[in-house]
Design a protein around this motif. Sequence first.
Motif, PDB file in Angstrom:
ATOM      1  N   ALA A  91       0.828  -1.145   0.046  1.00  0.00           N
ATOM      2  CA  ALA A  91       0.004  -0.074   0.107  1.00  0.00           C
ATOM      3  C   ALA A  91       0.853   1.374   0.027  1.00  0.00           C
ATOM      4  N   GLY A  92       2.065   1.242   0.857  1.00  0.00           N
ATOM      5  CA  GLY A  92       2.724   2.326   0.798  1.00  0.00           C
ATOM      6  C   GLY A  92       3.437   2.700  -0.432  1.00  0.00           C
ATOM      7  N   ASN A  93       3.920   1.745  -1.496  1.00  0.00           N
ATOM      8  CA  ASN A  93       4.669   1.887  -2.582  1.00  0.00           C
ATOM      9  C   ASN A  93       3.564   2.287  -3.597  1.00  0.00           C
ATOM     10  N   PHE A  94       2.198   2.219  -3.331  1.00  0.00           N
ATOM     11  CA  PHE A  94       1.217   2.516  -4.463  1.00  0.00           C
ATOM     12  C   PHE A  94       0.182   3.420  -3.806  1.00  0.00           C
ATOM     13  N   SER A  95       0.565   4.022  -3.038  1.00  0.00           N
ATOM     14  CA  SER A  95      -0.270   5.194  -2.315  1.00  0.00           C
ATOM     15  C   SER A  95      -0.533   6.120  -3.272  1.00  0.00           C
ATOM     16  N   GLU A  96      -1.340   7.073  -3.007  1.00  0.00           N
ATOM     17  CA  GLU A  96      -1.598   8.328  -4.035  1.00  0.00           C
ATOM     18  C   GLU A  96      -0.495   9.055  -3.822  1.00  0.00           C
ATOM     19  N   ALA A  97       0.152   9.520  -2.611  1.00  0.00           N
ATOM     20  CA  ALA A  97       1.432  10.288  -2.723  1.00  0.00           C
ATOM     21  C   ALA A  97       2.568   9.750  -3.576  1.00  0.00           C
ATOM     22  N   GLN A  98       2.777   8.414  -3.591  1.00  0.00           N
ATOM     23  CA  GLN A  98       3.775   7.864  -4.286  1.00  0.00           C
ATOM     24  C   GLN A  98       3.306   7.611  -5.699  1.00  0.00           C
ATOM     25  N   PHE A  99       2.235   7.447  -6.069  1.00  0.00           N
ATOM     26  CA  PHE A  99       1.999   6.932  -7.535  1.00  0.00           C
ATOM     27  C   PHE A  99       1.344   8.337  -8.201  1.00  0.00           C
ATOM     28  N   ARG A 100       1.623   9.363  -8.162  1.00  0.00           N
ATOM     29  CA  ARG A 100       1.061  10.430  -8.888  1.00  0.00           C
ATOM     30  C   ARG A 100       2.075  10.736  -9.992  1.00  0.00           C
ATOM     31  N   PRO A 101       1.611  11.093 -11.155  1.00  0.00           N
ATOM     32  CA  PRO A 101       2.282  11.304 -12.342  1.00  0.00           C
ATOM     33  C   PRO A 101       3.563  11.995 -12.148  1.00  0.00           C
ATOM     34  N   ILE A 164       6.748   0.016 -12.055  1.00  0.00           N
ATOM     35  CA  ILE A 164       6.887   0.634 -13.617  1.00  0.00           C
ATOM     36  C   ILE A 164       6.080   0.204 -14.474  1.00  0.00           C
ATOM     37  N   ARG A 165       5.691  -0.898 -14.656  1.00  0.00           N
ATOM     38  CA  ARG A 165       4.609  -1.366 -15.832  1.00  0.00           C
ATOM     39  C   ARG A 165       3.294  -0.422 -15.623  1.00  0.00           C
ATOM     40  N   ARG A 166       2.692  -0.477 -14.425  1.00  0.00           N
ATOM     41  CA  ARG A 166       1.515   0.143 -14.203  1.00  0.00           C
ATOM     42  C   ARG A 166       1.716   1.930 -14.186  1.00  0.00           C
ATOM     43  N   SER A 167       2.795   2.128 -13.884  1.00  0.00           N
ATOM     44  CA  SER A 167       3.062   3.577 -13.927  1.00  0.00           C
ATOM     45  C   SER A 167       3.043   4.294 -15.331  1.00  0.00           C
ATOM     46  N   LEU A 168       3.250   3.312 -16.317  1.00  0.00           N
ATOM     47  CA  LEU A 168       3.357   3.892 -17.669  1.00  0.00           C
ATOM     48  C   LEU A 168       2.096   3.392 -18.442  1.00  0.00           C
ATOM     49  N   ALA A 169       1.109   2.771 -17.718  1.00  0.00           N
ATOM     50  CA  ALA A 169      -0.298   2.646 -18.189  1.00  0.00           C
ATOM     51  C   ALA A 169      -1.194   3.703 -18.323  1.00  0.00           C
ATOM     52  N   GLU A 170      -2.050   3.727 -19.269  1.00  0.00           N
ATOM     53  CA  GLU A 170      -2.895   4.927 -19.341  1.00  0.00           C
ATOM     54  C   GLU A 170      -4.457   4.621 -18.893  1.00  0.00           C
ATOM     55  N   PRO A 171      -4.983   4.875 -17.995  1.00  0.00           N
ATOM     56  CA  PRO A 171      -4.116   5.800 -16.899  1.00  0.00           C
ATOM     57  C   PRO A 171      -3.822   4.873 -15.841  1.00  0.00           C
ATOM     58  N   ALA A 172      -2.546   5.390 -15.197  1.00  0.00           N
ATOM     59  CA  ALA A 172      -1.873   4.727 -14.135  1.00  0.00           C
ATOM     60  C   ALA A 172      -2.909   4.086 -13.109  1.00  0.00           C
ATOM     61  N   ASP A 173      -2.575   3.087 -12.683  1.00  0.00           N
ATOM     62  CA  ASP A 173      -3.567   2.258 -11.768  1.00  0.00           C
ATOM     63  C   ASP A 173      -3.056   1.552 -10.690  1.00  0.00           C
ATOM     64  N   PRO A 174      -2.892   2.372  -9.677  1.00  0.00           N
ATOM     65  CA  PRO A 174      -2.406   1.973  -8.469  1.00  0.00           C
ATOM     66  C   PRO A 174      -3.088   0.641  -7.866  1.00  0.00           C
ATOM     67  N   ASP A 175      -4.350   1.017  -7.748  1.00  0.00           N
ATOM     68  CA  ASP A 175      -5.214  -0.114  -7.169  1.00  0.00           C
ATOM     69  C   ASP A 175      -5.180  -1.481  -7.849  1.00  0.00           C
ATOM     70  N   GLY A 176      -5.221  -1.353  -8.969  1.00  0.00           N
ATOM     71  CA  GLY A 176      -4.884  -2.621  -9.787  1.00  0.00           C
ATOM     72  C   GLY A 176      -3.661  -3.174  -9.506  1.00  0.00           C
TER      73      GLY A 176
END
Length: 196
Positions: A91-101, A164-176
Amino acid sequence: MPRIGMEPVRRKALIDAAIEAIHQEGMAHITMGTIAKRAGVSAGLAHHYFGGKDKLLLATMRHLLSELGEEMQRCLKTAATPRARISAIIAGNFSEAQFRPAVISAWLAFYEAAQTEPEARRLLRVYTRRLESNLLHALQDLVVREEAVRIAETLAALIDGVWIRRSLAEPADPDGAAALLEHAVDALLNRKQAHA
């Protein structure tokens, strides 16, 4: 005469400006001047504080690593079991603060710099060791140490790769991304318990 106490404020403004500039223009296309302008300071002051763009990137990554550490601690405070600790790390790695564009862009620039710059590579190793250590701490209560080490390394690699993979997806999908990792954790732990 410089105002006392302004250096930390200006440094933080330059780091924030660097994150946004990297995101909008790419690391290769920005200069200390463009970053300074975004931060509302002179280019000379930016050079005075950081010396150059590469050192500003390192300072930016130290800042982001610190923020990641704080986010991780926040998530871990509510984890009552070893399995919950693993979920908190995810959760920490994919939190909103860490996973913004903009943060994603800065991290990708950091990964690129780590290929050729020793200090960036060292910071990346620190991050990797900390991630694996946090995972190992939780896993040792679930499986034998030798297996915990293997699973911790596997999960750390999966977190980075999925990030990395999900960060480059459109849109980025931290929950998925987090759900995918939770599934992998369950599969790894169930496999080990089935063979025990």
